[in-house]
Motif scaffolding. Structure first.
Motif, PDB file in Angstrom:
ATOM      1  N   GLY A  64     -13.305 -13.289  -5.662  1.00 46.71           N
ATOM      2  CA  GLY A  64     -14.354 -14.295  -5.712  1.00 46.71           C
ATOM      3  C   GLY A  64     -14.684 -14.854  -4.348  1.00 46.71           C
ATOM      4  N   LEU A  65     -13.658 -15.070  -3.519  1.00 45.63           N
ATOM      5  CA  LEU A  65     -13.880 -15.607  -2.178  1.00 45.63           C
ATOM      6  C   LEU A  65     -14.680 -14.647  -1.310  1.00 45.63           C
ATOM      7  N   HIS A  66     -14.504 -13.350  -1.558  1.00 50.19           N
ATOM      8  CA  HIS A  66     -15.171 -12.356  -0.713  1.00 50.19           C
ATOM      9  C   HIS A  66     -16.370 -11.712  -1.417  1.00 50.19           C
ATOM     10  N   GLY A  67     -16.734 -12.232  -2.594  1.00 47.51           N
ATOM     11  CA  GLY A  67     -17.902 -11.715  -3.288  1.00 47.51           C
ATOM     12  C   GLY A  67     -17.797 -10.253  -3.638  1.00 47.51           C
ATOM     13  N   SER A  68     -16.604  -9.806  -4.014  1.00 47.63           N
ATOM     14  CA  SER A  68     -16.385  -8.396  -4.310  1.00 47.63           C
ATOM     15  C   SER A  68     -15.899  -8.229  -5.744  1.00 47.63           C
ATOM     16  N   GLU A  69     -15.997  -7.006  -6.230  1.00 46.51           N
ATOM     17  CA  GLU A  69     -15.469  -6.649  -7.537  1.00 46.51           C
ATOM     18  C   GLU A  69     -14.433  -5.549  -7.333  1.00 46.51           C
ATOM     19  N   VAL A  97       0.858  -1.187   0.000  1.00 51.89           N
ATOM     20  CA  VAL A  97       0.000   0.000   0.000  1.00 51.89           C
ATOM     21  C   VAL A  97       0.890   1.232   0.000  1.00 51.89           C
ATOM     22  N   PRO A  98       0.356   2.374  -0.438  1.00 47.66           N
ATOM     23  CA  PRO A  98       1.159   3.597  -0.442  1.00 47.66           C
ATOM     24  C   PRO A  98       1.556   4.007   0.978  1.00 47.66           C
ATOM     25  N   PRO A  99       2.796   4.392   1.206  1.00 51.16           N
ATOM     26  CA  PRO A  99       3.210   4.815   2.555  1.00 51.16           C
ATOM     27  C   PRO A  99       2.569   6.132   2.978  1.00 51.16           C
ATOM     28  N   SER A 100       2.039   6.881   1.998  1.00 52.74           N
ATOM     29  CA  SER A 100       1.444   8.180   2.319  1.00 52.74           C
ATOM     30  C   SER A 100       0.013   8.081   2.828  1.00 52.74           C
ATOM     31  N   TRP A 101      -0.618   6.918   2.695  1.00 55.83           N
ATOM     32  CA  TRP A 101      -1.999   6.792   3.146  1.00 55.83           C
ATOM     33  C   TRP A 101      -2.057   6.812   4.675  1.00 55.83           C
ATOM     34  N   PRO A 102      -2.873   7.700   5.227  1.00 54.99           N
ATOM     35  CA  PRO A 102      -2.937   7.779   6.695  1.00 54.99           C
ATOM     36  C   PRO A 102      -3.703   6.620   7.329  1.00 54.99           C
ATOM     37  N   ASP A 103      -4.577   5.980   6.557  1.00 59.44           N
ATOM     38  CA  ASP A 103      -5.396   4.878   7.092  1.00 59.44           C
ATOM     39  C   ASP A 103      -5.259   3.654   6.197  1.00 59.44           C
ATOM     40  N   PRO A 104      -4.137   2.984   6.226  1.00 61.60           N
ATOM     41  CA  PRO A 104      -3.948   1.824   5.349  1.00 61.60           C
ATOM     42  C   PRO A 104      -4.969   0.743   5.660  1.00 61.60           C
ATOM     43  N   PRO A 105      -5.396  -0.016   4.660  1.00 63.28           N
ATOM     44  CA  PRO A 105      -6.393  -1.082   4.890  1.00 63.28           C
ATOM     45  C   PRO A 105      -5.840  -2.142   5.827  1.00 63.28           C
ATOM     46  N   SER A 106      -6.717  -2.637   6.715  1.00 67.80           N
ATOM     47  CA  SER A 106      -6.288  -3.635   7.694  1.00 67.80           C
ATOM     48  C   SER A 106      -7.005  -4.971   7.519  1.00 67.80           C
ATOM     49  N   THR A 107      -8.008  -5.025   6.631  1.00 69.13           N
ATOM     50  CA  THR A 107      -8.736  -6.269   6.371  1.00 69.13           C
ATOM     51  C   THR A 107      -8.897  -6.422   4.860  1.00 69.13           C
ATOM     52  N   VAL A 108      -9.222  -7.652   4.435  1.00 68.25           N
ATOM     53  CA  VAL A 108      -9.456  -7.887   3.013  1.00 68.25           C
ATOM     54  C   VAL A 108     -10.671  -7.100   2.541  1.00 68.25           C
ATOM     55  N   ASP A 160     -11.665  -4.244   3.570  1.00 66.11           N
ATOM     56  CA  ASP A 160     -11.218  -2.860   3.368  1.00 66.11           C
ATOM     57  C   ASP A 160     -10.405  -2.753   2.080  1.00 66.11           C
ATOM     58  N   LEU A 161      -9.577  -3.745   1.824  1.00 65.03           N
ATOM     59  CA  LEU A 161      -8.789  -3.755   0.588  1.00 65.03           C
ATOM     60  C   LEU A 161      -9.678  -3.639  -0.640  1.00 65.03           C
ATOM     61  N   MET A 162     -10.761  -4.391  -0.628  1.00 61.26           N
ATOM     62  CA  MET A 162     -11.626  -4.452  -1.797  1.00 61.26           C
ATOM     63  C   MET A 162     -12.330  -3.122  -2.084  1.00 61.26           C
ATOM     64  N   ARG A 163     -12.324  -2.220  -1.114  1.00 62.25           N
ATOM     65  CA  ARG A 163     -12.935  -0.907  -1.333  1.00 62.25           C
ATOM     66  C   ARG A 163     -11.932   0.118  -1.850  1.00 62.25           C
ATOM     67  N   PRO A 206      -8.720   1.545  -4.443  1.00 60.04           N
ATOM     68  CA  PRO A 206      -8.303   1.414  -5.850  1.00 60.04           C
ATOM     69  C   PRO A 206      -7.150   0.417  -5.964  1.00 60.04           C
ATOM     70  N   TRP A 207      -7.108  -0.300  -7.089  1.00 61.69           N
ATOM     71  CA  TRP A 207      -6.118  -1.362  -7.275  1.00 61.69           C
ATOM     72  C   TRP A 207      -5.187  -1.076  -8.451  1.00 61.69           C
ATOM     73  N   VAL A 208      -3.925  -1.394  -8.225  1.00 60.98           N
ATOM     74  CA  VAL A 208      -2.979  -1.546  -9.322  1.00 60.98           C
ATOM     75  C   VAL A 208      -2.920  -3.052  -9.550  1.00 60.98           C
ATOM     76  N   ALA A 209      -3.730  -3.537 -10.480  1.00 58.11           N
ATOM     77  CA  ALA A 209      -3.965  -4.974 -10.619  1.00 58.11           C
ATOM     78  C   ALA A 209      -2.974  -5.602 -11.586  1.00 58.11           C
ATOM     79  N   GLY A 210      -2.724  -6.894 -11.371  1.00 57.31           N
ATOM     80  CA  GLY A 210      -1.922  -7.652 -12.309  1.00 57.31           C
ATOM     81  C   GLY A 210      -2.766  -8.143 -13.472  1.00 57.31           C
ATOM     82  N   ASP A 211      -2.097  -8.508 -14.555  1.00 54.43           N
ATOM     83  CA  ASP A 211      -2.787  -9.072 -15.709  1.00 54.43           C
ATOM     84  C   ASP A 211      -3.474 -10.378 -15.294  1.00 54.43           C
ATOM     85  N   PRO A 212      -4.749 -10.602 -15.669  1.00 50.15           N
ATOM     86  CA  PRO A 212      -5.456 -11.826 -15.262  1.00 50.15           C
ATOM     87  C   PRO A 212      -4.789 -13.115 -15.732  1.00 50.15           C
TER      88      PRO A 212
END
Length: 332
Positions: A213-218, A176-187, A189-192, A194-200
């Motif tokens: 898929g495991l967490h039912g998120s997009e 995660v970016p070091p500049s974020w004051p509230d880094p995500p602490s759960t999956v 939270d991660l899913m909410r 923005p992502w720098v995603a890898g190629d599928p």
């Protein structure tokens, strides 16, 4: 009738690759040179071998028969080279290795250094190629050793013509970016975020799809990147979170990204893949065997640097011989 075996190899490549242009690329010749070799071979055998009546090049029945014999000649020559290695104490020859950037940097470069010291007559030839194109080149014989990556959630690569050997299990980490004051602490939270995603089609992209898929998120894929360098640079600049394997963290300066405490994301597997021996002896190529051993040793020697990168402690002296280092594995 005199048949030049070098021209048989040209015919073999045209048959295997389905055209003059692709055969020329594999043989490092021009298409014109390949066509000339085929024409000369036709004069030698007194029969048309190439059907030129259609737009795409195809072999005549005589051409297909001769290409089959060309395969057998190539197998016999391979067996002859394998047998001759028993009469010398020094292994020699080229070994063509296909891999991707992090493996080349962290595994193949040190492996080549050891090979040069132990077996100076072995010549590694490295190609940066991966995925289905790399598997195709391995099947066609243009590559001898292939290093692959795949998400551990998928079934291991299993093909009857190939031998797969596990090289390393490389755990995923969330950065995660070091500049974020509230880094995500759960999956969740991660899913909410923005992502720098890898190629599928690649392991980290596969991991994100599996996690979502495991967490039912997009996941909100703001960027889709294939290489770890640009991925980590975008994360460092605050553009999103990313999944990367631990080995990729060796390429980013300390403090440039924050490694999240979120774990259990999974891992990717790195494998060495070779063709199954088709020779009478059934024995693996001895030159390829020592190259794979050097790759495995170089991978194992990465463990101290990787542990140091994740714990913040200095890495072991890279000049220390591998057998004096702590045991373990590295990835690519």
């Amino acid at each position: 009738m005199e048949i030049d075996p070098r021209r048989l190899r040209v015919l073999r490549e045209v048959a295997r690759r389905g055209g003059v242009a692709r055969a020329a690329e594999a043989l490092h010749l021009t298409p014109s040179a390949v066509s000339q070799q085929l024409a000369q071979l036709e004069r030698e055998v007194g029969l048309p071998l190439i059907d030129r009546s259609q737009r795409s090049v195809s072999l005549t029945p005589a051409g297909r028969v001769l290409a089959g014999y060309a395969d057998r000649v190539e197998e016999e020559l391979t067996e002859a080279k394998r047998e001759l290695t028993r009469f010398t104490e020094r292994l020699a020859g080229p070994v063509r290795i296909a891999a991707f950037p992090t493996v080349i940097t962290h595994v193949l470069v040190p492996a080549m250094r050891e090979l040069a010291r132990r077996h100076p007559r072995i010549t590694p030839v490295i190609r940066e190629i991966y995925g289905q194109p790399a598997l195709q080149e391995l099947r066609l014989g243009s590559v001898d050793v292939l290093i692959t990556e795949q998400d551990m959630g998928l079934p291991p690569l299993s093909l009857p013509s190939l031998t797969t050997r596990l090289l390393y299990v490389d755990e995923y980490r969330v950065v995660v970016p070091p500049s974020w004051p509230d880094p995500p602490s759960t999956v969740e939270d991660l899913m909410r975020r923005p992502w720098v995603a890898g190629d599928p089609a690649q392991a980290c992209g596969q991991a994100l799809e599996r996690l979502a898929g495991l967490h039912g998120s997009e996941p909100r894929k703001v960027h889709v990147i294939t290489e770890f360098g640009p991925t980590l640079a975008l994360v460092a600049a605050g553009h999103g979170v990313a999944i990367v394997p631990e080995l990729a963290l060796l390429d980013v300066p300390e403090g440039e990204v924050r490694v999240s405490d979120i774990r259990d994301i999974g891992a990717r597997r790195l494998d060495t893949v070779t063709r199954v021996s088709r020779t009478r002896s059934g024995e693996p190529d001895p030159v390829q065997a020592v190259v794979i051993k050097a790759i495995e040793e170089a991978t194992a020697a990465l463990a101290p640097a990787l542990r140091a990168r994740l714990s913040g402690h200095p890495a072991a002296d890279p000049s220390t011989p591998p057998h004096d280092r702590c045991p373990g594995g590295g990835g690519s």
